[in-house]
Scaffold this motif. Sequence first.
Motif, mmCIF file in Angstrom:
data_model
loop_
_atom_site.group_PDB
_atom_site.id
_atom_site.type_symbol
_atom_site.label_atom_id
_atom_site.label_comp_id
_atom_site.label_asym_id
_atom_site.label_seq_id
_atom_site.Cartn_x
_atom_site.Cartn_y
_atom_site.Cartn_z
ATOM 1 N N ALA A 1 0.829 -1.207 0.000
ATOM 2 C CA ALA A 1 0.000 0.000 0.000
ATOM 3 C C ALA A 1 0.863 1.257 0.000
ATOM 4 C CB ALA A 1 -0.932 -0.002 1.209
ATOM 5 N N GLY A 2 2.001 1.196 0.693
ATOM 6 C CA GLY A 2 2.894 2.340 0.733
ATOM 7 C C GLY A 2 3.504 2.665 -0.618
ATOM 8 N N ARG A 3 3.463 1.718 -1.531
ATOM 9 C CA ARG A 3 3.941 1.934 -2.900
ATOM 10 C C ARG A 3 2.793 2.276 -3.845
ATOM 11 N NH1 ARG A 3 7.478 -0.942 -0.202
ATOM 12 N NH2 ARG A 3 9.665 -1.047 -0.855
ATOM 13 N N GLY A 4 1.644 2.608 -3.275
ATOM 14 C CA GLY A 4 0.484 2.976 -4.082
ATOM 15 C C GLY A 4 -0.334 1.799 -4.563
ATOM 16 N N LEU A 5 0.007 0.584 -4.121
ATOM 17 C CA LEU A 5 -0.694 -0.631 -4.554
ATOM 18 C C LEU A 5 -1.732 -0.969 -3.482
ATOM 19 C CD1 LEU A 5 2.466 -2.578 -5.740
ATOM 20 C CD2 LEU A 5 0.921 -1.154 -7.123
ATOM 21 N N ARG A 6 -2.822 -0.248 -3.495
ATOM 22 C CA ARG A 6 -3.797 -0.321 -2.403
ATOM 23 C C ARG A 6 -4.940 -1.286 -2.690
ATOM 24 N NH1 ARG A 6 -6.409 4.349 -0.744
ATOM 25 N NH2 ARG A 6 -6.581 5.110 -2.885
ATOM 26 N N ARG A 7 -5.244 -1.523 -3.976
ATOM 27 C CA ARG A 7 -6.278 -2.488 -4.354
ATOM 28 C C ARG A 7 -5.572 -3.814 -4.604
ATOM 29 N NH1 ARG A 7 -8.539 2.311 -8.055
ATOM 30 N NH2 ARG A 7 -6.280 2.536 -8.115
ATOM 31 N N GLN A 8 -5.614 -4.664 -3.595
ATOM 32 C CA GLN A 8 -4.789 -5.864 -3.574
ATOM 33 C C GLN A 8 -5.643 -7.113 -3.767
ATOM 34 O OE1 GLN A 8 -2.950 -5.499 0.280
ATOM 35 N NE2 GLN A 8 -1.876 -3.607 -0.259
ATOM 36 N N LEU A 9 -5.095 -8.058 -4.520
ATOM 37 C CA LEU A 9 -5.769 -9.329 -4.797
ATOM 38 C C LEU A 9 -4.794 -10.455 -4.529
ATOM 39 C CD1 LEU A 9 -8.024 -11.120 -6.133
ATOM 40 C CD2 LEU A 9 -6.873 -10.659 -8.320
ATOM 41 N N THR A 10 -5.196 -11.419 -3.697
ATOM 42 C CA THR A 10 -4.369 -12.608 -3.532
ATOM 43 C C THR A 10 -5.071 -13.806 -4.138
ATOM 44 O OG1 THR A 10 -3.199 -14.063 -1.985
ATOM 45 C CG2 THR A 10 -5.260 -13.084 -1.196
ATOM 46 N N GLU A 11 -4.302 -14.602 -4.862
ATOM 47 C CA GLU A 11 -4.813 -15.814 -5.501
ATOM 48 C C GLU A 11 -4.241 -17.059 -4.836
ATOM 49 O OE1 GLU A 11 -5.243 -13.602 -9.850
ATOM 50 O OE2 GLU A 11 -3.632 -15.049 -9.536
ATOM 51 N N GLY A 12 -3.765 -16.894 -3.607
ATOM 52 C CA GLY A 12 -3.261 -18.039 -2.861
ATOM 53 C C GLY A 12 -1.781 -18.263 -3.065
ATOM 54 N N GLY A 13 -1.378 -19.452 -2.762
ATOM 55 C CA GLY A 13 -2.157 -20.630 -2.435
ATOM 56 C C GLY A 13 -2.732 -20.654 -1.028
ATOM 57 N N PRO A 14 -3.189 -21.878 -0.647
ATOM 58 C CA PRO A 14 -3.847 -22.046 0.638
ATOM 59 C C PRO A 14 -3.000 -21.645 1.840
ATOM 60 C CG PRO A 14 -4.332 -23.902 -0.792
ATOM 61 C CD PRO A 14 -3.296 -23.083 -1.498
ATOM 62 N N ARG A 15 -1.702 -21.901 1.796
ATOM 63 C CA ARG A 15 -0.865 -21.512 2.940
ATOM 64 C C ARG A 15 -0.812 -20.006 3.098
ATOM 65 N NH1 ARG A 15 4.905 -24.323 3.074
ATOM 66 N NH2 ARG A 15 4.785 -23.760 0.877
ATOM 67 N N LEU A 16 -0.685 -19.301 1.974
ATOM 68 C CA LEU A 16 -0.632 -17.849 2.037
ATOM 69 C C LEU A 16 -1.960 -17.283 2.510
ATOM 70 C CD1 LEU A 16 0.816 -15.186 1.576
ATOM 71 C CD2 LEU A 16 0.120 -15.284 -0.822
ATOM 72 N N LEU A 17 -3.063 -17.791 1.975
ATOM 73 C CA LEU A 17 -4.365 -17.303 2.412
ATOM 74 C C LEU A 17 -4.553 -17.575 3.901
ATOM 75 C CD1 LEU A 17 -7.061 -16.014 1.907
ATOM 76 C CD2 LEU A 17 -7.928 -18.227 1.104
ATOM 77 N N GLY A 18 -4.109 -18.742 4.363
ATOM 78 C CA GLY A 18 -4.204 -19.042 5.790
ATOM 79 C C GLY A 18 -3.447 -18.041 6.642
ATOM 80 N N GLN A 19 -2.309 -17.602 6.156
ATOM 81 C CA GLN A 19 -1.533 -16.594 6.897
ATOM 82 C C GLN A 19 -2.268 -15.257 6.944
ATOM 83 O OE1 GLN A 19 2.309 -16.489 4.976
ATOM 84 N NE2 GLN A 19 2.650 -18.683 5.326
ATOM 85 N N PHE A 20 -2.874 -14.875 5.836
ATOM 86 C CA PHE A 20 -3.641 -13.624 5.816
ATOM 87 C C PHE A 20 -4.846 -13.716 6.755
ATOM 88 C CE2 PHE A 20 -1.923 -12.691 1.353
ATOM 89 C CZ PHE A 20 -1.029 -11.746 1.822
ATOM 90 N N VAL A 21 -5.516 -14.867 6.764
ATOM 91 C CA VAL A 21 -6.663 -15.047 7.653
ATOM 92 C C VAL A 21 -6.222 -14.988 9.111
ATOM 93 C CG1 VAL A 21 -8.430 -16.685 8.413
ATOM 94 C CG2 VAL A 21 -8.032 -16.339 5.974
ATOM 95 N N ALA A 22 -5.157 -15.713 9.445
ATOM 96 C CA ALA A 22 -4.674 -15.745 10.825
ATOM 97 C C ALA A 22 -4.261 -14.361 11.306
ATOM 98 C CB ALA A 22 -3.516 -16.725 10.951
ATOM 99 N N ALA A 23 -3.714 -13.551 10.392
ATOM 100 C CA ALA A 23 -3.284 -12.194 10.762
ATOM 101 C C ALA A 23 -4.431 -11.192 10.726
ATOM 102 C CB ALA A 23 -2.168 -11.736 9.822
ATOM 103 N N ASP A 24 -5.616 -11.634 10.305
ATOM 104 C CA ASP A 24 -6.815 -10.796 10.242
ATOM 105 C C ASP A 24 -6.601 -9.575 9.354
ATOM 106 O OD1 ASP A 24 -9.441 -10.160 10.738
ATOM 107 O OD2 ASP A 24 -9.032 -9.066 12.604
ATOM 108 N N VAL A 25 -5.999 -9.787 8.188
ATOM 109 C CA VAL A 25 -5.800 -8.684 7.241
ATOM 110 C C VAL A 25 -6.633 -8.854 5.974
ATOM 111 C CG1 VAL A 25 -3.478 -8.150 8.081
ATOM 112 C CG2 VAL A 25 -3.762 -9.795 6.212
ATOM 113 N N LEU A 26 -7.415 -9.932 5.887
ATOM 114 C CA LEU A 26 -8.231 -10.168 4.701
ATOM 115 C C LEU A 26 -9.536 -9.380 4.809
ATOM 116 C CD1 LEU A 26 -8.353 -11.906 2.062
ATOM 117 C CD2 LEU A 26 -9.790 -13.485 3.362
ATOM 118 N N ASP A 27 -9.834 -8.581 3.791
ATOM 119 C CA ASP A 27 -11.046 -7.770 3.778
ATOM 120 C C ASP A 27 -12.195 -8.417 3.020
ATOM 121 O OD1 ASP A 27 -9.999 -5.265 5.081
ATOM 122 O OD2 ASP A 27 -8.620 -5.376 3.385
ATOM 123 N N GLU A 28 -11.866 -9.271 2.048
ATOM 124 C CA GLU A 28 -12.918 -9.845 1.207
ATOM 125 C C GLU A 28 -12.463 -11.186 0.649
ATOM 126 O OE1 GLU A 28 -15.495 -8.677 -2.844
ATOM 127 O OE2 GLU A 28 -13.945 -7.328 -2.080
#
Length: 260
Positions: A185-212
């Motif tokens: 976001a600090g580089r202006g990349l504020r609209r972010q999309l993750t396509e995984g994989g499952p381990r990465l998504l799990g990390q985002f969920v655990a850190a409570d940073v996933l918005d959608e």
Amino acid sequence: MRRLFPVTDQTSAPSQDPADREWSLDELADAYAYPELAPDAHWLRANMVSTLDGAAQHDGRSQPISGETDMRIFGTLRALADVVVVGAETVRQEGYRPARAREVFAARRAAAGQGPAPAIAVITASMELDFDLPLFTSPLEPTLVLTGAAAPAERVARAREAGAEVIVAGDGSAVDPLRAVRELAGRGLRRQLTEGGPRLLGQFVAADVLDELCLTISPTLTAGDAQRIAGGPGVTVPHRLSPARVLEEAGFLFTSYRRI
């Protein structure tokens, strides 16, 4: 049959058409538009596919459980994003290539102040990536590599030689998910999309940073021991999301849930 199942959220969605025509890319882009963001805010959405019995992959890849409309939505979500965030294992297994510019989305991206295609950001602790791949040698936007401060120095140097921008987003070898989204976001990349994989998504969920979460439910059963869409350590209290939209086509459900 193509249908829209309305939900209470006021997010726009493709209009229902009794002629059963294909949704246009403009309709899908309107339906999946990012929310308006404050100048210092960012929004991380995930796009995943799952079978009815919870498998995120078949034979190690997501493509076999996907479908034509799922791929249209996949392309639309990419076209709306500033950056696509992906784990190194997914890069290796799915044969990731640079995001491409698409003329149909050019005016929409220009109006949003975006370049012709989103950047790809790869999250990796080991830096074990093939820097001779087109993802690094011929992207429209320089590929970003997010890693920890303890990443192997020779691999970091190799990434930079290949033209990648290396971003330190963790104090040890691993990447801190909250720091990663903030660095982007600090580089202006504020609209972010993750396509995984499952381990990465799990990390985002655990850190409570996933918005959608944009989740395609594939009308298939696979059994076996394939990964779920999110893996890794569980959370103490399940995170509750609110439904934003549900679309249906050929038995596939295209759902979206947003942070409450």
